[in-house]
Design a protein around this motif. Sequence first.
Motif, short mmCIF file in Angstrom:
data_model
loop_
_atom_site.label_atom_id
_atom_site.label_comp_id
_atom_site.label_asym_id
_atom_site.label_seq_id
_atom_site.Cartn_x
_atom_site.Cartn_y
_atom_site.Cartn_z
N VAL A 226 1.00 -1.20 0.08
CA VAL A 226 -0.14 0.13 -0.08
C VAL A 226 0.93 1.15 -0.15
CG1 VAL A 226 -1.62 1.36 1.48
CG2 VAL A 226 -2.07 -1.17 1.11
N LEU A 227 2.02 1.21 0.78
CA LEU A 227 2.80 2.44 0.79
C LEU A 227 3.42 2.74 -0.66
CD1 LEU A 227 4.28 2.09 4.32
CD2 LEU A 227 2.71 3.88 3.43
N ASP A 228 3.96 1.31 -1.29
CA ASP A 228 4.46 1.84 -2.32
C ASP A 228 3.62 2.35 -3.47
OD1 ASP A 228 6.80 0.46 -1.78
OD2 ASP A 228 6.43 -1.69 -2.23
N ARG A 229 2.27 2.37 -3.11
CA ARG A 229 1.30 2.78 -4.30
C ARG A 229 0.77 4.15 -3.80
NH1 ARG A 229 -0.98 -2.66 -4.26
NH2 ARG A 229 -2.27 -2.30 -2.55
N LEU A 230 1.26 4.37 -2.44
CA LEU A 230 0.79 5.84 -1.93
C LEU A 230 0.65 7.03 -2.88
CD1 LEU A 230 -0.15 5.99 0.91
CD2 LEU A 230 1.95 6.96 1.83
N ARG A 231 -0.49 7.72 -2.83
CA ARG A 231 -0.44 9.06 -3.68
C ARG A 231 -0.34 10.20 -2.82
NH1 ARG A 231 -4.96 8.50 -8.25
NH2 ARG A 231 -4.59 6.31 -8.82
N PRO A 232 0.18 11.15 -3.32
CA PRO A 232 0.49 12.75 -2.61
C PRO A 232 -0.82 12.98 -2.17
CG PRO A 232 1.71 12.62 -4.55
CD PRO A 232 0.81 11.52 -4.58
N GLU A 233 -1.76 13.08 -2.74
CA GLU A 233 -3.22 13.52 -2.57
C GLU A 233 -3.97 12.99 -1.18
OE1 GLU A 233 -2.76 12.36 -5.69
OE2 GLU A 233 -4.56 11.01 -6.12
N TYR A 234 -3.48 11.70 -0.97
CA TYR A 234 -4.11 11.14 0.32
C TYR A 234 -3.63 11.79 1.59
CZ TYR A 234 -4.54 6.98 -2.93
OH TYR A 234 -5.11 6.29 -3.94
N GLY A 235 -2.45 12.44 1.45
CA GLY A 235 -1.88 13.37 2.57
C GLY A 235 -1.38 12.63 3.77
N VAL A 236 -1.11 11.27 3.29
CA VAL A 236 -0.41 10.38 4.32
C VAL A 236 1.11 10.32 3.88
CG1 VAL A 236 -0.25 8.13 4.99
CG2 VAL A 236 -2.38 8.96 4.43
N ARG A 237 1.96 10.26 4.73
CA ARG A 237 3.34 10.10 4.42
C ARG A 237 4.16 8.67 4.66
NH1 ARG A 237 7.67 10.90 7.60
NH2 ARG A 237 9.53 11.77 6.65
N ASP A 238 4.67 8.43 3.92
CA ASP A 238 5.20 7.10 3.91
C ASP A 238 6.62 7.15 4.79
OD1 ASP A 238 6.85 4.71 3.49
OD2 ASP A 238 6.99 4.86 1.36
N PRO A 239 6.70 6.41 5.91
CA PRO A 239 7.48 6.87 6.82
C PRO A 239 8.75 5.88 6.69
CG PRO A 239 5.87 5.34 7.84
CD PRO A 239 5.47 5.62 6.35
N ARG A 240 8.87 5.19 5.55
CA ARG A 240 10.19 4.27 5.39
C ARG A 240 11.40 5.13 5.03
NH1 ARG A 240 7.41 0.08 1.45
NH2 ARG A 240 7.16 2.34 0.62
N ARG A 241 11.12 6.38 4.81
CA ARG A 241 12.08 7.09 4.39
C ARG A 241 13.35 7.05 5.40
NH1 ARG A 241 12.94 12.78 2.40
NH2 ARG A 241 14.68 13.55 3.64
N PRO A 242 14.69 6.64 4.87
CA PRO A 242 15.88 6.60 6.01
C PRO A 242 16.19 7.68 6.39
CG PRO A 242 16.78 6.16 3.82
CD PRO A 242 15.16 6.24 3.59
#
Length: 253
Positions: A226-242
């Motif tokens: 789901v995080l791989d498919r995340l779109r910016p407009e959802y307003g949810v941040r992918d926390p996997r960024r190192p």
Amino acid sequence: MTFEPLLELRGITRVFPDGNRALDGVDLEIPSGECLLIAGSNGSGKTVLMRILAALMEPSGGTALFRGRDAGEAGKSLRREVGIVFQDADSQFVGETAEEDIAFGPANLGLDKEETALRVASALERTGLTPKRNFPPRRLSGGEKRRLAVAGVLAMGSTTLIMDEPFANLDWPGVLQVLHIIRDLKKEGATLIILTHELEKVLALADRLVILHRGRVRDDGKPGEVLDRLRPEYGVRDPRRPYRTVEDCSWLG
Ligand SMILES: Nc1ncnc2c1ncn2[C@@H]1O[C@H](COP(=O)(O)OP(=O)(O)O)[C@@H](O)[C@H]1O
Ligand SMILES: [Mg+2]
């Protein structure tokens, strides 16, 4: 045997009198024993969804089912089995002390004094609140308050927990306290439904991630996918960024 989810929403809409469409055709099946994370930005519909799952609010359209029965009609058994931890823990407390507060639920179920006392002691122990049992709920720390809300639900014998923004207003130790309880309950096989915009805190414990945006389920699946498919407009941040350096620690992108 046909598969019957614990909770199921079919085409749920919720329109408020002011015309606000808080939920707009939500389909969701929640099996027993799952740790489900429902993420979405502020206003995406998480709290309204929680209220409908817990039969605290009627949908404007669609069907909410608990063990295959209409959630509204399942009332009593739903209330016993599905515990809710509200975002504002203070609104949930009724007792003068932590212990009294936890006892309120079982006593309300009509359990005798002995059984109630056993359940209270066990709930205090499981949430690590035994030393605070004589404290007034309002004097507990944020993390302790949220643990007390969980203890109240456990004493009711709930095996399903819906937690609305369980990390709101907690410092790091408070977040850890809540996470330890979530982890323990997961190990015990509880069904956990966690609604939050702070998915980084609990992502590692989730079996499944649903993204809610503008009242609709935009994605539903394994957290990583789901995080791989995340779109910016959802307003949810992918926390996997190192993060490795201080300069990396930026939410600006
Ligand atoms: N009682 C209400 N009357 C009108 N609109 C409401 C009411 N409750 C919630 N809403 C609206 O429904 C939408 C979803 O709200 P909510 O479920 O609280 O979002 P979230 O919990 O994801 O932040 C928001 O636009 C909110 O303003
Ligand atoms: Mg909310």
